[in-house]
Design an enzyme around this catalytic site. Structure first.
Site, PDB file in Angstrom:
ATOM      1  N   SER A 138       0.829  -1.195   0.000  1.00  0.00           N
ATOM      2  CA  SER A 138       0.000   0.000   0.000  1.00  0.00           C
ATOM      3  C   SER A 138       0.868   1.252   0.000  1.00  0.00           C
ATOM      4  O   SER A 138       1.655   1.449  -0.923  1.00  0.00           O
ATOM      5  CB  SER A 138      -0.972  -0.065   1.186  1.00  0.00           C
ATOM      6  OG  SER A 138      -2.119   0.705   0.938  1.00  0.00           O
ATOM      7  N   HIS A 172      -7.608  -5.778  -0.926  1.00  0.00           N
ATOM      8  CA  HIS A 172      -6.373  -5.108  -0.504  1.00  0.00           C
ATOM      9  C   HIS A 172      -5.671  -5.976   0.549  1.00  0.00           C
ATOM     10  O   HIS A 172      -5.715  -5.693   1.750  1.00  0.00           O
ATOM     11  CB  HIS A 172      -6.746  -3.735   0.061  1.00  0.00           C
ATOM     12  CG  HIS A 172      -5.618  -2.768   0.148  1.00  0.00           C
ATOM     13  ND1 HIS A 172      -4.911  -2.334  -0.951  1.00  0.00           N
ATOM     14  CD2 HIS A 172      -5.075  -2.115   1.217  1.00  0.00           C
ATOM     15  CE1 HIS A 172      -3.993  -1.458  -0.571  1.00  0.00           C
ATOM     16  NE2 HIS A 172      -4.070  -1.320   0.743  1.00  0.00           N
ATOM     17  N   ASP A 203      -9.104  -5.330  -5.668  1.00  0.00           N
ATOM     18  CA  ASP A 203      -8.708  -4.302  -4.710  1.00  0.00           C
ATOM     19  C   ASP A 203      -9.493  -3.030  -5.006  1.00  0.00           C
ATOM     20  O   ASP A 203      -9.285  -2.382  -6.034  1.00  0.00           O
ATOM     21  CB  ASP A 203      -7.202  -4.040  -4.821  1.00  0.00           C
ATOM     22  CG  ASP A 203      -6.666  -3.158  -3.700  1.00  0.00           C
ATOM     23  OD1 ASP A 203      -7.464  -2.445  -3.070  1.00  0.00           O
ATOM     24  OD2 ASP A 203      -5.449  -3.190  -3.475  1.00  0.00           O
TER      25      ASP A 203
END
Length: 648
Positions: free
Chosen positions: A198, A335, A304
């Protein structure tokens, strides 16, 4: 594109000399063997743990002093005693103090001397005993670092780049945050691999895009490639917040007190109109892909809905265009880190990747397929290259059908119109569930049942010509596999996984830093249809993608929507659908008005990457086949993704 990734095998001169010396004492067979895997032969418990503060060269908080970022280091004591230099695995993060890392939400902890006691995640536990150093960097404005968080901008990237420079002898560091005693990095050979999920992986992308010397590889997991595309989709807002909220979320308490000017800039230069300002241009790493010298091992969940797969598609394509060596994993998750959906294979593959890229071991990973793709939960396939050879764009065209509001999708140009009224209460889930039913909230177009499998691989585009009835309008376009399947439940809590209580261990532990993490299990759901790609836009950006303007009701506008990258096989018996609609609930924000839009079908099309191109599509849609029966227990597919403040 070659079917084989090209790598340069690196061996330090010292290692080569030692190999020649040792060879004189070995049998011929042993003399010619070369290491293929680093082994856990060094003590983790007795590893050197230290902290330095690297000078970034910036004064982001305008206090008249150059910012220093905190760098926590764990490295093998035995190799240091021998004077042998080691490569570095590095994770630069804003989350080490505020929020935690990984599924166990671990934070950094320190001993009485201020040295690292617990480093989040397994990287240090696993790689330090194998002859690597691990470096955890607090981005500027977070934890023990000076400066301010600027959400992917100059300060964020310089925070991490300065550390790579220091590891390679080009920057200064100090033993304390405010002192003058210099810290040298003579223990490393400078060869650095950055990794992170991320925001952390985003920093790896951004640092690689500077072309910094010494950064040999990056492993970005679910990472952003352009921050504009995190907050907007061609002018349509994706969230009801901006980067100022995210900066405040991760700032240290001291940074919140001194970084008001940076916060104000994040508000003023990131207007919620979706205009493309210089702030966003600074945070676009795709434009600098030509500078990337590091190899890239990219991991992303195809479902995601936080860091959406447009990021992987545009970054991958730019890297390919510039000849960057790369590898990719694509899962069915949302995610989620690969440590939590394919743990054993992930640790093994990452180990071999770093051994190859940072130690120079010829372990064969460069000769393996470029792509691993999760086709069904826990069922993986490979591709020699990605997208596969023979992938070509097929231009699919919507047309009116036998019933009003239920159109067809094929290769021939359609005629006539289709209309829908934006209904912000509806999402892609509801649209897909009613693909065979005329509804006022969407325009749907669908093929007949396929006679053979059809593989989509890459990024699509949908061009529409639409006439609105109001001065504002947002558009959504989605591709749907209509037919029963079992998929990871990406819209549920866990985004395709569930967390168990049992733990497994991946490396060595100490009293303060366990290498044992909670196990996970696949969370799957039976569905009647699957959204495989999606994209959104503000119709007001049709003339200029960087600036939206009010629409003239009754006037036709032509706009091309970029759809997220995917790799999906629509099986024989299933159907492929294209849906064009307005607000996609909880995935984009609605416009100010409630428009009705009329599509000119003769000027509307979808450019879809199909393995085999238009010929494969024609073969799959020729003849007759029986439609697969949807599972009546799950008429709506996965549930509608839950709206929340997402953090990358």
């Amino acid at each position: 594109m070659s079917t084989r990734m090209r790598f340069t095998i690196w061996r330090p001169l010292a290692t080569a000399a030692i190999t020649l010396l040792v060879a004189s004492f070995l049998t011929p067979a042993a003399a010619h063997s070369a290491p293929r895997e680093s082994r856990p032969v060094y003590s983790y418990e007795n590893a050197i743990r230290e902290a330095v503060w690297v000078d970034t060269g910036l004064d982001g908080d305008s206090d008249g002093k150059r910012d220093r970022v905190a760098v926590d280091i764990v490295r093998p004591r035995e190799l240091a005693a021998q004077g042998r230099k080691v490569p570095v695995v590095m994770d630069a993060s804003p989350y080490y103090s505020c929020c935690g890392r990984g599924n166990d939400s671990q934070r950094k902890t320190y001993d009485a001397a201020g040295n690292i006691a617990q480093m989040p995640l397994f990287y240090d536990n696993f790689f330090v005993p194998r002859g690597y150093a691990f470096v955890g960097v607090d981005l500027a404005g977070t934890n023990r670092s000076d400066g301010c968080v600027d959400v992917g901008g100059r300060s964020d990237i310089r925070s991490a780049k300065a550390v790579v420079d220091w590891l390679n002898g080009r920057a200064r560091a100090y033993t304390t945050r405010t002192g003058t005693t210099a810290a040298e990095a003579g223990w490393t050979n400078g060869r650095t691999g950055m990794i992170g999920k991320s925001w952390d992986g985003t920093i790896a992308n951004g640092v690689a895009a500077t072309g910094v010397k010494g950064l040999k590889t990056i492993v970005p997991i679910a990472a952003i490639s352009s921050w504009y595309d995190y907050y907007f989709a061609q002018g349509a807002p994706l969230y009801d917040s901006g980067p100022d909220w995210l900066s405040d979320y991760v700032d240290s308490p001291a940074a919140r007190a001194r970084c008001a000017a940076v916060q104000r800039k994040l508000v003023d230069e990131a207007p919620r109109t979706g205009d493309l300002t210089s702030l966003w241009t600074e945070r676009d790493y795709v434009k600098d892909a030509r500078k990337v010298k590091a190899s890239v091992f990219l991991i992303h969940g195809l479902q995601d809905l936080n860091v959406r797969t447009k990021h992987l598609g545009q970054w991958w394509d730019a890297l390919a265009k510039n000849g960057v060596e790369r590898k990719i994993w694509l899962s069915q998750t949302g995610h989620v880190d690969p440590f939590d959906f394919r743990r054993a294979a992930w640790v093994d593959t990452l180990h071999r990747w770093f051994d190859h890229e940072l130690l120079g071991y010829d372990n064969g990973i460069d000769r393996e397929p470029m792509a691993d793709i999760e086709r069904h939960p826990d069922q993986w396939v490979t591709s020699a290259v990605w997208p596969p050879h023979g992938t070509r764009t097929a231009t699919l065209r919507p047309a009116t059908g036998d019933r009003p509001g239920v159109g067809t999708l094929g290769l021939r140009k359609g005629t006539g119109t289709a209309a829908f009224t934006d209904d912000p209460r509806l999402s892609e889930t509801e649209w897909a569930a009613q693909i065979d039913t005329p509804t006022p909230g969407k325009a749907g177009f669908v093929t007949g049942p396929l006679t053979r499998d059809l593989r989509l691989s890459g990024s699509s585009q949908v061009t529409v010509t639409a006439t609105p009835t109001t001065a504002t309008a947002h558009l959504s376009a989605v591709l749907v596999d209509v037919g029963p399947d079992t998929v990871r439940d990406y819209a549920a809590s866990g985004e395709g996984i569930s967390t168990l209580t049992d733990r497994t261990c991946w490396g060595a532990s100490t009293t303060g830093d366990s290498a044992c993490f909670r196990e996970t299990a696949t969370k799957a759901v039976d569905v009647g249809r699957t959204v495989v790609s999606r994209g959104w836009a503000d119709l007001g950006t049709s003339a200029d993608p960087g600036k939206g303007v009010p629409l003239t009701p009754g006037r036709a506008y032509t706009l091309t929507l970029d759809l997220a990258a995917t790799d999906h096989v629509v099986p024989a018996g299933h159907r492929l659908a294209l849906i064009v609609a307005g607000t996609d609930r909880d995935l984009i924000d609605p416009p100010a008005d409630t428009p009705t839009l009329t599509l000119d079908l003769s000027r509307t099309s979808a450019r879809v990457p199909v393995v085999g191109g238009a010929d494969a599509f024609a073969r799959a849609t020729s003849g007759s086949a029986t439609a697969a029966t949807p599972d009546a227990r799950f008429p709506d597919g996965v549930r509608t993704p839950h709206h929340t403040y997402r953090i990358p």
